[in-house]
Design a protein around this motif. Sequence first.
Motif, PDB file in Angstrom:
ATOM      1  N   LEU A  14       1.043  -1.205  -0.495  1.00  0.00           N
ATOM      2  CA  LEU A  14      -0.064  -0.327   0.237  1.00  0.00           C
ATOM      3  C   LEU A  14       0.620   1.393   0.243  1.00  0.00           C
ATOM      4  CD1 LEU A  14      -2.799  -0.951   2.097  1.00  0.00           C
ATOM      5  CD2 LEU A  14      -3.036  -0.607   0.038  1.00  0.00           C
ATOM      6  N   VAL A  26      -7.086   4.835   0.367  1.00  0.00           N
ATOM      7  CA  VAL A  26      -6.889   4.227   1.237  1.00  0.00           C
ATOM      8  C   VAL A  26      -8.465   4.508   2.382  1.00  0.00           C
ATOM      9  CG1 VAL A  26      -6.023   2.394   2.833  1.00  0.00           C
ATOM     10  CG2 VAL A  26      -4.635   2.718   0.701  1.00  0.00           C
ATOM     11  N   CYS A  78      -8.336   1.659  -3.113  1.00  0.00           N
ATOM     12  CA  CYS A  78      -8.465   0.227  -1.945  1.00  0.00           C
ATOM     13  C   CYS A  78      -8.715   0.416  -0.818  1.00  0.00           C
ATOM     14  CB  CYS A  78      -6.731  -0.089  -2.062  1.00  0.00           C
ATOM     15  SG  CYS A  78      -6.107  -1.658  -1.706  1.00  0.00           S
ATOM     16  N   VAL A 114      -9.602  -1.609  -5.732  1.00  0.00           N
ATOM     17  CA  VAL A 114     -10.119  -3.184  -4.700  1.00  0.00           C
ATOM     18  C   VAL A 114     -10.186  -3.109  -3.605  1.00  0.00           C
ATOM     19  CG1 VAL A 114      -8.163  -4.183  -3.079  1.00  0.00           C
ATOM     20  CG2 VAL A 114      -7.575  -3.146  -6.002  1.00  0.00           C
ATOM     21  N   ARG A 116     -10.558  -5.195  -0.173  1.00  0.00           N
ATOM     22  CA  ARG A 116      -9.680  -6.206   0.466  1.00  0.00           C
ATOM     23  C   ARG A 116     -10.571  -6.407   1.828  1.00  0.00           C
ATOM     24  NH1 ARG A 116      -6.359  -3.349   3.641  1.00  0.00           N
ATOM     25  NH2 ARG A 116      -5.333  -5.028   4.228  1.00  0.00           N
ATOM     26  N   LEU A 158      -1.346  -7.095  -4.940  1.00  0.00           N
ATOM     27  CA  LEU A 158      -1.832  -6.183  -4.089  1.00  0.00           C
ATOM     28  C   LEU A 158      -1.556  -5.163  -4.776  1.00  0.00           C
ATOM     29  CD1 LEU A 158      -3.712  -5.296  -2.052  1.00  0.00           C
ATOM     30  CD2 LEU A 158      -2.050  -4.312  -0.530  1.00  0.00           C
ATOM     31  N   ILE A 162      -4.066  -3.649  -7.491  1.00  0.00           N
ATOM     32  CA  ILE A 162      -4.128  -1.990  -7.458  1.00  0.00           C
ATOM     33  C   ILE A 162      -3.689  -1.635  -8.994  1.00  0.00           C
ATOM     34  CG2 ILE A 162      -3.038   0.378  -6.876  1.00  0.00           C
ATOM     35  CD1 ILE A 162      -3.053  -1.397  -3.520  1.00  0.00           C
TER      36      ILE A 162
END
Length: 337
Positions: A14, A26, A78, A114, A116, A158, A162
């Motif tokens: 990230l 995020v 994300c 994305v 998570r 990941l 992204i």
Amino acid sequence: MAKMTMIEAIQNALDIAMGDDDKVVVFGEDVGYFGGVFRCTAGLQKKYGTSRCFDTPISELGIVGTAIGMAAYGLKPCVEIQFADYMYPAYDQIVSEAARLRYRSAGEFTCPLVVRMPTGGGIFGAQTHSQSPEALFTHVAGLKTVVPSTPADAKGLLLAAIADPDPVIFLEPKRLYNGPFDGYHEKPVVSWKKHDLGEVPDGHHLVPLGSAAIRREGQAVTVLAYGTMVHVALAAAEATGIDAEVIDLRTLLPLDTPTIVASVQKTGRCVIVHEATLTSGFGAELAAVVQRDCFYNLEAPILRVTGWDTPYPHAQEWDYFPGPDRVGRALQQIMEA
């Protein structure tokens, strides 16, 4: 190479993504100041500010709905759903909006989103913190579904997710967060210390979506697994001494069918392992693929080792999980068939 837990590898991914592209944002419940309930976003708000990493109300529908709008506008959100069990209020947004946006707009809009989610059991989380809902996403056209099993793959997958122009569901096995070998144990082993850390490549490390990994080569039987169950399968193969080839799917959709088919055509036998319930689990799709493409190579029926077809049984959690003993018995059974 650096040694990291899966948590650290996710945080590193990230950090790299946000540093490389100011369109990456995020957000989710407690991911900002607190750094996430599992600390995967620790330090990101301090480094990138409250406009790039921020907390949201307790509304999964709102988190995902907002992220879809941001993605259509050109950002790369994300977002974190605190536990996969909490995603149901957002499921309509994921299925009806995110997955279909490219098709409905004839390609005018994409949804580089994305989502998570920590998934699976093993942390004494009971029914509302322990589910494995991957099959609900693999059924939906337009979504990609990813389940890493190592810190290096968590980072590389990941970063690839992204960068992808379409929505990706990124499921993180909680039992692997703090050490890649927690998944071996059949009895409760909770350690929040760094142990058996995985080596993670430095910098912008990418693992392509749709590429499986052969974790153990073998000639006698193919074992298909993902997430925590990869480590369980490896432990079972070592314990039994059976020459099993263990394939870590890594990405459920797109599925690396050529790697699966080549392995089963070589071994002639297939065991499928996953933590989710048996009926309509993703293993059924895997079995259909193997049956279709490897029928004339099979020397025994395909076997599945899975969780029970029951609501998540907290009191019997470690019996519910496929463990090395259950997987080992399946390997012995298929070799005797």
